[in-house]
Design a protein around this motif. Structure first.
Motif, PDB file in Angstrom:
ATOM      1  N   GLN A  86      11.653  34.198  38.416  1.00 47.57           N
ATOM      2  CA  GLN A  86      13.101  34.006  38.341  1.00 47.57           C
ATOM      3  C   GLN A  86      13.709  34.173  39.724  1.00 47.57           C
ATOM      4  O   GLN A  86      13.386  35.122  40.446  1.00 47.57           O
ATOM      5  CB  GLN A  86      13.736  34.995  37.373  1.00 47.57           C
ATOM      6  CG  GLN A  86      15.257  34.867  37.259  1.00 47.57           C
ATOM      7  CD  GLN A  86      15.817  35.685  36.120  1.00 47.57           C
ATOM      8  OE1 GLN A  86      15.580  35.369  34.952  1.00 47.57           O
ATOM      9  NE2 GLN A  86      16.552  36.737  36.443  1.00 47.57           N
ATOM     10  N   GLN A 123      17.412  34.309  41.644  1.00 47.85           N
ATOM     11  CA  GLN A 123      18.868  34.379  41.599  1.00 47.85           C
ATOM     12  C   GLN A 123      19.364  34.024  42.990  1.00 47.85           C
ATOM     13  O   GLN A 123      19.079  34.747  43.955  1.00 47.85           O
ATOM     14  CB  GLN A 123      19.329  35.771  41.186  1.00 47.85           C
ATOM     15  CG  GLN A 123      20.821  35.894  40.963  1.00 47.85           C
ATOM     16  CD  GLN A 123      21.175  37.232  40.357  1.00 47.85           C
ATOM     17  OE1 GLN A 123      20.718  37.570  39.262  1.00 47.85           O
ATOM     18  NE2 GLN A 123      21.977  38.007  41.060  1.00 47.85           N
ATOM     19  N   ALA A 173      23.522  30.883  40.905  1.00 43.84           N
ATOM     20  CA  ALA A 173      22.631  30.341  39.875  1.00 43.84           C
ATOM     21  C   ALA A 173      21.458  31.285  39.666  1.00 43.84           C
ATOM     22  O   ALA A 173      21.023  31.979  40.585  1.00 43.84           O
ATOM     23  CB  ALA A 173      22.124  28.958  40.272  1.00 43.84           C
ATOM     24  N   SER A 174      20.967  31.289  38.442  1.00 40.71           N
ATOM     25  CA  SER A 174      19.749  32.021  38.108  1.00 40.71           C
ATOM     26  C   SER A 174      18.810  31.035  37.440  1.00 40.71           C
ATOM     27  O   SER A 174      19.131  30.474  36.378  1.00 40.71           O
ATOM     28  CB  SER A 174      20.061  33.195  37.175  1.00 40.71           C
ATOM     29  OG  SER A 174      18.876  33.880  36.827  1.00 40.71           O
ATOM     30  N   LEU A 175      17.657  30.820  38.062  1.00 43.88           N
ATOM     31  CA  LEU A 175      16.678  29.856  37.569  1.00 43.88           C
ATOM     32  C   LEU A 175      15.403  30.601  37.219  1.00 43.88           C
ATOM     33  O   LEU A 175      14.882  31.369  38.038  1.00 43.88           O
ATOM     34  CB  LEU A 175      16.390  28.795  38.634  1.00 43.88           C
ATOM     35  CG  LEU A 175      17.603  28.075  39.240  1.00 43.88           C
ATOM     36  CD1 LEU A 175      17.171  27.208  40.406  1.00 43.88           C
ATOM     37  CD2 LEU A 175      18.310  27.244  38.181  1.00 43.88           C
ATOM     38  N   ARG A 235      14.692  28.580  31.808  1.00 44.80           N
ATOM     39  CA  ARG A 235      16.000  29.196  31.582  1.00 44.80           C
ATOM     40  C   ARG A 235      16.850  29.052  32.834  1.00 44.80           C
ATOM     41  O   ARG A 235      16.342  29.173  33.955  1.00 44.80           O
ATOM     42  CB  ARG A 235      15.847  30.671  31.201  1.00 44.80           C
ATOM     43  CG  ARG A 235      15.064  30.848  29.901  1.00 44.80           C
ATOM     44  CD  ARG A 235      14.746  32.283  29.599  1.00 44.80           C
ATOM     45  NE  ARG A 235      13.779  32.369  28.516  1.00 44.80           N
ATOM     46  CZ  ARG A 235      13.224  33.500  28.084  1.00 44.80           C
ATOM     47  NH1 ARG A 235      13.567  34.645  28.653  1.00 44.80           N
ATOM     48  NH2 ARG A 235      12.346  33.494  27.105  1.00 44.80           N
ATOM     49  N   ILE A 236      18.134  28.815  32.622  1.00 44.67           N
ATOM     50  CA  ILE A 236      19.047  28.637  33.740  1.00 44.67           C
ATOM     51  C   ILE A 236      20.416  29.154  33.351  1.00 44.67           C
ATOM     52  O   ILE A 236      20.843  29.011  32.196  1.00 44.67           O
ATOM     53  CB  ILE A 236      19.128  27.144  34.168  1.00 44.67           C
ATOM     54  CG1 ILE A 236      20.079  26.979  35.355  1.00 44.67           C
ATOM     55  CG2 ILE A 236      19.564  26.268  32.999  1.00 44.67           C
ATOM     56  CD1 ILE A 236      20.070  25.577  35.930  1.00 44.67           C
ATOM     57  N   SER A 237      21.082  29.771  34.296  1.00 40.22           N
ATOM     58  CA  SER A 237      22.473  30.182  34.089  1.00 40.22           C
ATOM     59  C   SER A 237      23.238  29.999  35.387  1.00 40.22           C
ATOM     60  O   SER A 237      22.675  30.135  36.482  1.00 40.22           O
ATOM     61  CB  SER A 237      22.561  31.633  33.616  1.00 40.22           C
ATOM     62  OG  SER A 237      22.032  32.520  34.572  1.00 40.22           O
ATOM     63  N   GLY A 263      24.933  28.699  30.475  1.00 34.96           N
ATOM     64  CA  GLY A 263      23.498  28.920  30.549  1.00 34.96           C
ATOM     65  C   GLY A 263      22.781  28.323  29.360  1.00 34.96           C
ATOM     66  O   GLY A 263      23.394  28.015  28.323  1.00 34.96           O
TER      67      GLY A 263
END
Length: 854
Positions: A487, A489, A498-500, A519-521, A536
């Motif tokens: 992950q 950030q 973004a957080s991938l 997952r993404i936000s 997200g």
């Protein structure tokens, strides 16, 4: 003082004014990126002119306090310390502030500060969403917590649609555990919905409870609490004929301090003992009429933990811990339509050895290894050694036929590497959520279970099915799970973060190896950061649920010979040879796959005041390949049942074949509204309202459809669907001598299914519905409860801050309004209790507490 007068006193305090306080304080904690406390760090508060207004140092738990402050604008700073970079942030002080959380990173890495309820500074960090429920250990002390059960108190903030087949997911210090493992006072913080799309966890944010325990201590600190309740202060349960003689006593506390010299080694030990003499209420219909009685259900629970922490250097910390828990319950399972004779006794023990190693490899690289060795023993013994009797919607009697013993030896491993560079904050990990060897000795249902459609059929000795099993019942098997994640950030722009993440999961008993979960936000804060837009999406894979694989191991036709006889001659003749009846089987379907859910959301956070943030978000979920069971050897009914009274199974060599399939699905749509902060001097806390609809076509891994050859004809409301939910937790008139802790819940009811009570499909399941009636079409009543706590601290010494000593006394009132909240509704048309509840939650109860801390 009578309970009625006490209730009046508690309600009157809401309108009382308190003494004004002109001097303010700032409380908080200093943590490293892994969430561990940083002791000994200097905390400074300076005015805009650079004058030092207050200074303190973080204690052994990372906590600090700055007191005797005047309202104004300040700079809150932490100088560089022990390899961690300096930190500074502006702070506008209008009221006392609690729960300031400062995370220090290593040199050359950005720092962050998360100020609690009293200051709602917004952050685009994925773990700083204001829809998070965050309660510190100090806050927990100010809340009405029933029996000090923190998990049960905060579980209402979870969402059933985000849960696992194995139940509530509890994360303790980064490792998934079955229980908290420490006493309540040794908890530093509890969080729900923290970073909802994190790739580090198998469940989304609303499906897990994250608990951080207190670390060791270079100075001695401790706490001791005594909690007690007695039925003389309680209201009578609605279905109870008389108020039973219930008592509860809880002894709990913790102690932390240094070991040896040099200040490099510390410890924390905690313990609790629960002595609960409780009672359940039986409300059933027997052959002679209504049955109403209280049944004593005493239980005992002991819990001990010990943790040693040693700092080999400022960059290397090792913690070694041990947890022990044992419990014993008598007459478990009794209540509602289950008679005392059908109860069972439980004895369990759990031992955990915990190793936590944190190593700062370079100024921007941290490695953390957590290993837990867990051993569990659980023994269940029926109260009565007799065949079981189940009369649909009327009573359950005879023996429980529940004798079983389980042992489990499990290793949990978390290896996580954290790297920070420029705009990136990267976490990479390998996990073994379970590497478990298990053994089970199953002696359940050895004398058999007879099921009747009605009391009339029971009187006529006409069960619709009789089940029993024989055999050695000894099974050995492994349940292993593997997970890994990455992950990043990243700060894309000053206003956009973004957080991938990508996660991989694998488990035994299922043969798909492609369980990748992207997952993404995103978080966008335009302008001055008073508003943040978040969105997200992610995929979350489920598990087989609890210990269901044990059923596959035991019911393979060899370990256990399990039978089902439809419309038998009853009673079963003595000496009847069960071996002449084809055995039942339990198996996974050849093409079964791991269920998964696609979750997505978008919402907005708005800081409407310096101390108040509100959020609004839409949340959706599509569940795919959900588990369900189907009798793959069910009789095929003729077009006209009147043409035949014989319904043979297609494969005469077997009885029921419970086949677990990945054929279910679910759909969730939800609107979440929340408030968090301090509304003037009158309220500080958080509230959530959810309007949702959750539909599916399966009730879980052990749920069968009524028609085994049309399993998709089960679409309807999910078993735990609640259209509306409201939860509130906080304090009324906080930080004053007259302050009330409050927890309020208000829920609409869950659905339940209308059935005929008969075995119309001749499967032995007895779950047939009337023609044209769907699943979960009936509606149970709602739930409403208000809990209050009045607690006061008496200062025993003149010292302030970490050296202060307190004696505290409190009184909690649960279900203050004494509302009757019905449960366990009967959906069987063959019962005289059709559409009636058979149980209710407890009425008003008072809980008293005494505590000492230093």
């Amino acid at each position: 003082m009578s309970p009625r007068h006490l209730l009046l006193f508690l309600l009157l305090t809401l309108s009382c004014s308190s003494f004004a306080q002109t001097l303010l304080s700032v409380r908080g904690s200093i943590l490293d990126p892994t969430g561990a406390a940083i002791p000994g760090a200097t905390v400074q508060l300076e005015t805009t002119s650079g004058t030092l207004a207050a200074q303190s140092a973080s204690d052994d738990r990372g906590n600090f306090i700055l007191s005797n402050l005047s309202p104004g604008t300040y700079s809150l700073s932490v100088p560089a310390y022990s390899g961690f970079a300096a930190h500074a942030t502006p702070l506008h002080l209008t009221t006392s502030i609690a729960n300031v959380k400062i995370t220090l990173f290593t040199q050359s890495v950005n720092q962050e500060v998360n100020v609690g309820d009293s200051d709602q500074s917004l952050s685009t960090d994925s773990s700083a969403n204001r829809d998070t429920v965050a309660v510190s250990g100090d806050d927990l002390r100010k809340l009405p917590v029933f029996d000090q059960d923190i998990v049960a108190t905060l579980t209402p903030f979870l969402d059933s649609s985000a849960g696992s087949s194995g139940g509530t997911t509890i994360i303790v210090d980064g490792v998934e555990m079955k229980s908290v493992g420490v006493s309540a006072s040794a908890i530093q913080e509890v969080r729900i919905n923290n970073d909802p799309y994190s790739a580090e966890f198998t469940r989304p944010g609303r499906g897990r409870i994250e608990i951080t325990t207190k670390p060791g201590s270079p100075t001695f600190h401790g706490e001791a609490n005594f909690i007690f309740r007695d039925s003389v202060f309680n209201a009578k349960n609605y279905f109870s004929p008389v108020r039973p003689p219930e008592t509860r006593r809880i002894y709990e506390g913790h102690l932390g301090g240094p070991l040896g010299h040099g200040g490099h080694t510390s410890f924390i030990a905690s313990a609790s003992y629960r002595q609960q003499n409780t009672a359940s209420v039986v409300n059933a219909i027997g052959p002679s009429g209504p049955i109403s009685e209280n049944v004593l259900t005493p239980n005992r629970n002991s819990q001990y933990s010990m943790r040693l922490t040693h700092d080999f250097s400022p960059a290397h910390r090792l913690s070694i811990g041990y947890n022990f828990e044992s419990s014993a319950s008598t007459n478990a399972g009794v209540g509602g339509i289950t008679l005392p004779e059908a109860g069972y006794n439980l004895n369990s023990r759990e031992d955990d050895a915990i190793f936590n190693d944190r190593l700062i490899l370079t100024p921007n690289l941290i490695n953390q290894l957590l290993v837990t060795f867990e051993k569990d023993e659980d023994v269940t013994k029926s109260v009565t050694d007799a065949p079981s009797l189940q009369i649909s919607g009327s009573f359950i009697g005879g023996g429980a036929q529940a004798d079983i013993a389980r042992t489990e030896n499990t290793i949990h491993v978390n290896e996580i590497l954290t790297w920070s560079h420029g705009k990136h904050y990267l976490r990479v990990g390998v996990q073994l959520p379970q590497f478990s060897r298990r053994a089970v000795d199953d002696h359940t249902n050895r004398l058999g279970t007879a099921k009747f459609a009605s009391l009339a059929n029971y009187a006529a000795d006409k069960p619709y099915v009789f089940t029993a099993q024989q055999g050695i019942g000894r099974g050995l098997y492994w349940i292993n799970e593997l997970g890994s994640f990455i992950q990043d950030q990243v700060k894309l722009t000053p206003h956009l973060q973004a957080s991938l993440g990508l996660r991989y999961d694998w488990q035994t008993f299922l043969h798909d190896n492609n369980n990748l979960s992207p997952r993404i936000s995103l978080a966008y804060a335009p302008g001055k950061g008073k508003t943040i837009f978040r969105t997200g999406t992610g995929i979350f894979y489920d598990r087989t649920g609890g210990d269901f694989p044990a059923n596959v191991v035991l019911h393979d036709g060899v370990v256990l010979h399990s039978i089902q006889i439809q419309n038998p001659t009853y009673p079963i003749p003595p000496g009847f040879d069960f071996g002449t009846i084809p055995t039942n089987l339990v198996r996974f379907a050849p093409h079964s796959r791991t269920p998964y859910a696609i979750q997505y959301s978008f919402g907005v956070e708005r800081q409407i005041h310096k101390t108040v943030t509100v959020t609004a978000a839409y949340r959706g979920q599509v569940g795919v390949k959900s588990f369900r069971s189907r009798d793959a050897n069910a009789p095929i009914l003729p077009p006209d049942p009147n043409l035949s009274d014989n319904y043979p199974r297609p494969d005469l060599n077997y009885g029921q074949i419970q086949q677990v399939e990945s054929g279910g699905r679910n759909l969730l749509n939800a609107l979440d509204l929340s408030f968090r902060g301090q509304a003037g001097r009158w309220f500080s806390g958080q509230a959530q309202y959810t309007l949702s609809r959750f539909d599916n076509n399966t009730g879980g891994i052990n749920a069968f459809p009524q028609n085994q050859y049309n399993p998709n004809n089960e679409w309807g409301r999910a078993d735990l669907d609640r259209r509306q939910r409201f939860n509130l937790v906080g304090n009324i008139n906080p930080d004053h001598w007259l302050s009330l802790g409050v927890i309020a819940t208000l829920y609409s009811g869950t659905p339940y299914t209308e059935t005929t009570g008969n075995d119309d499909f001749h499967t032995g399941l007895g779950n047939a519905r009337p023609a044209g009636v769907g699943r979960n079409t009936l509606q149970a009543g709602g739930v409403a409860s208000l809990d209050l706590l009045y607690n006061h601290d008496f200062r025993l010494t003149k010292e302030k801050g970490d050296n202060a000593k307190f004696l505290s006394a409190g009184i909690s009132a649960f279900n203050v309004l004494n509302r009757t909240n019905y449960t366990s509704y009967i959906g069987s048309l063959s019962s005289s209790l059709f559409e009636h509840p058979t149980a209710a939650l407890a009425g008003r109860q008072l809980q008293f507490s005494l505590g000492y801390r230093f």
